[in-house]
Design an enzyme around this catalytic site. Structure first.
Site, short mmCIF file in Angstrom:
data_model
loop_
_atom_site.label_atom_id
_atom_site.label_comp_id
_atom_site.label_asym_id
_atom_site.label_seq_id
_atom_site.Cartn_x
_atom_site.Cartn_y
_atom_site.Cartn_z
N HIS A 157 0.82 -1.22 0.00
CA HIS A 157 0.00 0.00 0.00
C HIS A 157 0.85 1.27 0.00
O HIS A 157 0.37 2.32 -0.40
CB HIS A 157 -0.95 0.01 1.19
CG HIS A 157 -0.28 0.29 2.51
ND1 HIS A 157 0.38 -0.68 3.25
CD2 HIS A 157 -0.18 1.44 3.24
CE1 HIS A 157 0.85 -0.15 4.36
NE2 HIS A 157 0.53 1.14 4.38
N HIS A 189 3.69 9.70 12.36
CA HIS A 189 2.93 8.62 12.97
C HIS A 189 3.87 7.72 13.77
O HIS A 189 5.01 7.50 13.38
CB HIS A 189 2.08 7.83 11.98
CG HIS A 189 2.78 7.23 10.80
ND1 HIS A 189 3.46 7.95 9.85
CD2 HIS A 189 2.87 5.93 10.40
CE1 HIS A 189 3.92 7.15 8.90
NE2 HIS A 189 3.60 5.91 9.22
#
Length: 338
Positions: A120, A212
């Site tokens: 992804h 993140h």
């Protein structure tokens, strides 16, 4: 000769496909709406091929052999992790080989793949920006499907969509290529594309970040559980089983509105790229980057490669902090977006 028509830097997240918003007011809605605007602008630019600079999340590369950079030159296939698109992707071979040769001439001996699996980290951003596949935001403008591009850049890898050249950067498996090295790679990449005997318009896509916080993958780190350590070293033996075991833990991280995202740092990062100044980012070093953007923040290396290759600053940016996706979701382009 090829022409670089611009750069799109864009965040990715498993939760964009696993927890998509029902409408623009929900978490991630602004990001996806702005991604659709970018896809429409890209459609108007009409690229003939894209170079997608993205990471791998232990779906293709493992610590049995962990290259800092991998270039796909013939076949590419989406792994299909976290609901992203699986199956063959069209590869611009007529552009990929001049890029390889140009990088080698500049002193970058990147690993070479005739059959590259991408997850992804490449596929989601490729789909969002080109307007194709599962990751595409509504309203995106799809590129030409299943056709050959100038200079013999045929879709030899199969699959519909805009022909791409995938360039995978190690951002997840320390020791990582330095940020200075990534910027230097970007400059060499830009020169290689511009010097390629490929009479087409090339768009750069940099996929990753922004801030993140993720667990460590480093086998040298005592905090890494034995099972996880084994999987990041030997996972190639049964990559589907490794992915199936990992996905539930990743899914469990999503949906928390209080997850840590450093919006202030993300905004600072986008400003540096709008100023065209990569030095303050590189000067942070790995420790400074992790402190401000988490381990997942190492993915901004792809943006450094892309901006250095484009040789132009960002002129349009968008940002949404999406703690439910555990990520600060940014977009930046070197062209105007309406």
């Amino acid at each position: 000769m090829s022409e670089i028509i611009g750069l799109v830097g864009i965040s990715h997240s498993p939760f964009a496909t696993m927890l998509p918003p029902a409408d623009p007011s929900e978490p991630g809605g602004r990001f996806l709406a702005d991604a659709a605007r970018v896809a429409a602008a890209v459609g108007r630019l009409a690229p003939d091929a894209v170079v997608v600079i993205g990471p791998d999340h232990f779906h293709s590369n493992f610590y049995d052999v962990m290259p800092p950079f991998v270039l796909g030159v013939e076949e590419a296939e989406g792994f299909g992790d976290f609901g992203s698109r699986s199956g063959p992707l069209p590869v611009a071979t007529g552009l990929a080989w001049p890029i390889r040769d140009g990088l080698a001439g500049a002193g970058f001996d990147v690993a070479l793949s005739y059959a590259l699996t991408v997850d992804h980290g490449v596929v989601q951003s490729y789909d969002l920006v080109s307007g194709t596949g599962k990751g595409a935001a509504a309203g995106g403008a799809a590129g030409p499907g299943g056709t050959a591009s100038p200079g013999g850049a045929a879709d030899t890898g199969g699959g519909a969509g805009l022909p791409l050249v995938p360039l995978v950067v190690n951002t997840a498996a320390p020791p990582l290529p330095s940020m200075e090295r990534c910027a230097a790679l970007g400059r060499a990449l830009g020169a290689a594309i511009r010097g390629a005997a490929f009479p087409g318009r090339v768009l750069l896509i940099a996929s990753g970040g922004l801030s993140h916080w993720l667990p460590s993958n480093d086998p040298r780190d005592a905090s890494v559980a034995a099972e996880r350590r084994t999987s990041v070293i030997h996972g190639r033996k049964d990559v589907r089983a490794v992915a199936a075991a990992r996905e539930p833990a990743v899914r469990a991280m999503g949906g928390n509105p209080n997850a840590h995202v450093n919006s202030e740092w993300d905004s600072w990062f986008l400003k540096q790229l709008a100023d065209g100044d990569l030095a303050p980012v590189a000067e942070l070093g790995d420790a400074g980057l992790e402190e401000n953007a988490g381990r997942g923040g190492h993915e901004i290396r792809t943006w450094l490669v892309g901006l250095a290759a484009a040789g132009a600053p960002l002129v349009w940016t968008s940002y949404e902090a999406v703690p439910e996706w555990i990520t600060g979701m940014g977009i930046g382009t070197t062209f105007e977006v309406s």
